[in-house]
Motif scaffolding. Sequence first.
Motif, mmCIF file in Angstrom:
data_model
loop_
_atom_site.group_PDB
_atom_site.id
_atom_site.type_symbol
_atom_site.label_atom_id
_atom_site.label_comp_id
_atom_site.label_asym_id
_atom_site.label_seq_id
_atom_site.Cartn_x
_atom_site.Cartn_y
_atom_site.Cartn_z
ATOM 1 N N ASN A 1 5.574 1.345 -8.795
ATOM 2 C CA ASN A 1 4.426 0.535 -9.194
ATOM 3 C C ASN A 1 4.863 -0.744 -8.518
ATOM 4 O OD1 ASN A 1 2.603 -0.930 -10.512
ATOM 5 N ND2 ASN A 1 3.191 -0.229 -12.704
ATOM 6 N N VAL B 1 0.567 6.469 -7.000
ATOM 7 C CA VAL B 1 -0.381 7.032 -7.278
ATOM 8 C C VAL B 1 -0.386 8.625 -7.275
ATOM 9 C CG1 VAL B 1 -2.711 7.661 -6.580
ATOM 10 C CG2 VAL B 1 -2.155 5.201 -6.678
ATOM 11 N N ALA B 2 0.152 9.172 -5.976
ATOM 12 C CA ALA B 2 0.196 10.491 -5.697
ATOM 13 C C ALA B 2 1.365 11.017 -6.820
ATOM 14 C CB ALA B 2 0.925 10.793 -4.264
ATOM 15 N N LYS C 1 -4.998 -4.045 -6.083
ATOM 16 C CA LYS C 1 -5.058 -4.891 -5.028
ATOM 17 C C LYS C 1 -4.172 -5.905 -4.857
ATOM 18 C CE LYS C 1 -9.952 -3.993 -4.061
ATOM 19 N NZ LYS C 1 -10.173 -2.958 -5.073
ATOM 20 N N ALA D 1 -2.768 6.774 -12.825
ATOM 21 C CA ALA D 1 -2.992 6.903 -11.303
ATOM 22 C C ALA D 1 -4.172 6.145 -10.905
ATOM 23 C CB ALA D 1 -2.893 8.415 -11.117
ATOM 24 N N GLY D 2 -5.213 6.512 -11.627
ATOM 25 C CA GLY D 2 -6.463 5.805 -11.287
ATOM 26 C C GLY D 2 -6.447 4.243 -11.465
ATOM 27 N N SER E 1 0.853 -1.133 -0.006
ATOM 28 C CA SER E 1 -0.053 -0.030 0.027
ATOM 29 C C SER E 1 0.825 1.188 0.135
ATOM 30 C CB SER E 1 -0.826 -0.053 1.192
ATOM 31 O OG SER E 1 -1.753 -1.208 1.026
ATOM 32 N N LEU F 1 -3.611 2.567 -11.129
ATOM 33 C CA LEU F 1 -2.766 1.889 -10.036
ATOM 34 C C LEU F 1 -3.561 2.098 -8.639
ATOM 35 C CD1 LEU F 1 -0.144 1.393 -9.092
ATOM 36 C CD2 LEU F 1 0.566 3.604 -9.291
ATOM 37 N N ALA F 2 -4.355 3.118 -8.644
ATOM 38 C CA ALA F 2 -5.218 3.099 -7.460
ATOM 39 C C ALA F 2 -5.944 1.868 -7.239
ATOM 40 C CB ALA F 2 -5.973 4.320 -7.322
ATOM 41 N N THR F 3 -6.432 1.372 -8.126
ATOM 42 C CA THR F 3 -7.483 -0.030 -7.962
ATOM 43 C C THR F 3 -6.909 -1.239 -7.906
ATOM 44 O OG1 THR F 3 -7.413 -0.319 -10.620
ATOM 45 C CG2 THR F 3 -9.208 1.211 -9.809
ATOM 46 N N LYS G 1 2.186 1.569 -3.409
ATOM 47 C CA LYS G 1 1.209 2.108 -4.335
ATOM 48 C C LYS G 1 0.588 3.407 -4.216
ATOM 49 C CE LYS G 1 -2.984 0.964 -3.792
ATOM 50 N NZ LYS G 1 -4.453 0.294 -3.693
ATOM 51 N N TRP G 2 0.323 3.698 -3.057
ATOM 52 C CA TRP G 2 -0.204 5.169 -3.014
ATOM 53 C C TRP G 2 0.797 6.168 -3.280
ATOM 54 C CZ3 TRP G 2 -4.961 5.563 -3.553
ATOM 55 C CH2 TRP G 2 -5.776 4.490 -3.237
#
Length: 210
Positions: free
Chosen positions: A124, A80-81, A206, A199-200, A73, A202-204, A76-77
């Motif tokens: 990533n 995304v940022a 899991k 980014a969207g 996480s 990558l945010a999904t 990942k975040w």
Amino acid sequence: MALETWLAFFVACWVISLSPGAGAVASMSAGMQYGFWRGYWNALGLQLGLALQIAIVAAGVGAILATSALAFSLIKWFGVAYLVFLAYKQWVALPSDLDSGAAERPIGRPLTLVLRGFLVNFSNPKAIVFMLAVLPQFIDPHAPLVAQYLVMGVTMITVDLIVMAGYTGLASRVLRLLRTPRQQRVMNRSFAALFAAAAGLLATVKRAAV
């Protein structure tokens, strides 16, 4: 590594590199903004990130990332940022006067472009988990592992350098067609939308259940 195994891996590398992703978007964005030779520094940064990912998998740390929800996480975040930040920078980028010649192109510092490419690839976690699943399939456990990972790393990086050269060069040619501020704003905001979309996606992502 047996020749037939390497050939199979070589083909897989082309498929992986040609698949559109954040690295391809970053390469096209750099090519469009700075031209081929300056923008290609971004591709070198992408390869540094890729090399570190391969080293992580080879060292077995990738298995920790795959099983640790917190580590997954955090990376990942961060990714995304960073992609959202790149989208913002692309959106507010000012048009340049290309009618005066190539000298009017914005100057990107090589180290900044290398760092940008590195962060795009390394942030990533899906790529690390993906390589953790794919690379061992081409490994002979009875042969020296370090040599095999070196061969695969050199092969994957070489293929990706060629592919990203294509993406960067294609975008740099588009740059020559963008003469008006309005055209450049449309292109900048198109790339901003692509970064935001990456980014969207990558945010999904899991972490796979273990």
